[in-house]
Scaffold this motif. Structure first.
Motif, mmCIF file in Angstrom:
data_model
loop_
_atom_site.group_PDB
_atom_site.id
_atom_site.type_symbol
_atom_site.label_atom_id
_atom_site.label_comp_id
_atom_site.label_asym_id
_atom_site.label_seq_id
_atom_site.Cartn_x
_atom_site.Cartn_y
_atom_site.Cartn_z
ATOM 1 N N TRP A 170 43.202 35.901 42.536
ATOM 2 C CA TRP A 170 42.725 36.412 43.815
ATOM 3 C C TRP A 170 43.828 36.216 44.851
ATOM 4 C CZ3 TRP A 170 37.923 38.682 44.254
ATOM 5 C CH2 TRP A 170 37.051 38.492 43.170
ATOM 6 N N ALA A 171 43.892 37.126 45.807
ATOM 7 C CA ALA A 171 44.942 37.021 46.825
ATOM 8 C C ALA A 171 44.516 37.754 48.094
ATOM 9 C CB ALA A 171 46.253 37.604 46.296
ATOM 10 N N GLN A 172 45.195 37.428 49.194
ATOM 11 C CA GLN A 172 44.941 38.068 50.491
ATOM 12 C C GLN A 172 45.876 39.271 50.645
ATOM 13 O OE1 GLN A 172 42.457 36.463 51.473
ATOM 14 N NE2 GLN A 172 42.747 34.253 51.353
ATOM 15 N N VAL A 173 45.327 40.393 51.105
ATOM 16 C CA VAL A 173 46.154 41.583 51.296
ATOM 17 C C VAL A 173 45.825 42.265 52.619
ATOM 18 C CG1 VAL A 173 46.382 42.042 48.807
ATOM 19 C CG2 VAL A 173 44.539 43.134 50.092
ATOM 20 N N VAL A 174 46.828 42.924 53.175
ATOM 21 C CA VAL A 174 46.624 43.868 54.273
ATOM 22 C C VAL A 174 47.840 44.797 54.295
ATOM 23 C CG1 VAL A 174 47.490 42.145 55.948
ATOM 24 C CG2 VAL A 174 46.267 44.182 56.757
ATOM 25 N N HIS A 175 47.644 46.053 53.846
ATOM 26 C CA HIS A 175 48.769 46.993 53.795
ATOM 27 C C HIS A 175 48.263 48.427 53.699
ATOM 28 C CE1 HIS A 175 48.656 47.884 49.319
ATOM 29 N NE2 HIS A 175 47.882 46.826 49.382
ATOM 30 N N ARG A 176 49.071 49.335 54.280
ATOM 31 C CA ARG A 176 48.806 50.780 54.203
ATOM 32 C C ARG A 176 49.751 51.458 53.219
ATOM 33 N NH1 ARG A 176 45.548 52.155 58.498
ATOM 34 N NH2 ARG A 176 45.487 50.615 60.193
ATOM 35 N N ASP A 191 45.649 29.258 44.348
ATOM 36 C CA ASP A 191 46.599 29.549 43.277
ATOM 37 C C ASP A 191 47.673 30.524 43.758
ATOM 38 O OD1 ASP A 191 45.040 27.902 41.792
ATOM 39 O OD2 ASP A 191 44.482 29.367 40.272
ATOM 40 N N ALA A 192 47.258 31.556 44.498
ATOM 41 C CA ALA A 192 48.236 32.496 45.044
ATOM 42 C C ALA A 192 49.170 31.790 46.017
ATOM 43 C CB ALA A 192 47.521 33.659 45.725
#
Length: 243
Positions: free
Chosen positions: A147-153, A226-227
């Protein structure tokens, strides 16, 4: 005796002012993830200053940014030339690109970066590791809890020739790649805490997300320890390279 060299954090942008006021900025989060004993130097890439000599570095981390790689601003082109030289001549210097940094690395190495046809990806998301990713020196950290955090276009639509894809998901076929054995790009943000991710969701209300979307994503946000561990792994790998 170890030849201690700093990790250069190449700062390619800043977070929203309302977020930095409470939580700090990209470079501080990355430094915390690398570990308090890791020496760092922070370079503001968009000020077009002189980039550090390759021989002075133990590693390089390229931050995220609210800029778009496809803008090809002069400072981006300068940074890409420096990175190309770094990757092909400084054979012992590990490199890690985060989000925008991931995309910039891919573009530098001949990959394709553009707007993702599925639009904005934001929040805490699940990843699928490839076989190579599960055994990778960095991405192996998230094999049990991907699992990880994302924010991108924008996304890496086509990885660089010769690169190994390490992770993907339904939104993005290249969430992470490795080039050779010491250059990594990850689309996600190992430096983001759950609080920072929630703050991003709130900041994007009306700026790409509706209130309903924000309300839908917020309950899914969780810590991704973990990320986050990827940064500490990168610091240790960089220390080994200069030992």
């Amino acid at each position: 005796m170890n030849n201690v060299k700093p990790i250069a954090i190449i700062k390619t942008g800043s977070t929203f002012p309302q977020i930095s006021e409470h939580y700090g900025d990209f470079d501080a989060w990355i430094h915390q993830g690398l570990g308090s004993t890791t020496g760092v130097m922070v370079i503001d890439a968009d000020r077009r200053g002189r980039l550090p000599d390759l021989s002075a570095l133990g590693g390089v981390v390229i931050t995220g940014s609210h800029a778009m790689v496809t803008d090809q601003a002069p400072w981006m082109r300068q940074l890409m030339r420096w990175l190309y030289t770094l990757i092909h001549e400084a054979v012992q210097v590990p490199v890690l690109g985060l989000c925008f940094g991931h995309q910039l690395l891919a573009r530098t190495l001949g990959g394709e970066v553009a707007d993702n046809p599925m639009g904005l990806e934001v929040g805490t998301v699940a990843l699928r590791l490839t076989a190579a990713g599960r055994h990778d020196a960095l991405l192996g950290a998230i094999a049990k809890h991907p699992w990880a955090q994302v924010v991108h276009r924008q996304s890496v639509l086509t990885p660089p020739p010769g690169a190994t894809v390490l992770a993907s998901n339904g939104h993005d076929a290249c969430q992470a790649f490795r080039y050779g054995d010491r250059v990594w790009g990850v689309q996600f943000h190992p430096e983001f805490s759950a609080d920072v991710m929630r703050a991003y969701l709130q900041a994007l209300r009306g700026e790409g997300l509706t209130q309903q979307q924000v309300d839908s994503h917020l309950p899914e946000v969780r810590e991704c320890d973990d990320a986050s561990a990827i940064l500490g792994r990168f610091a240790r790998l960089s220390a080994v390279q200069v030992a």
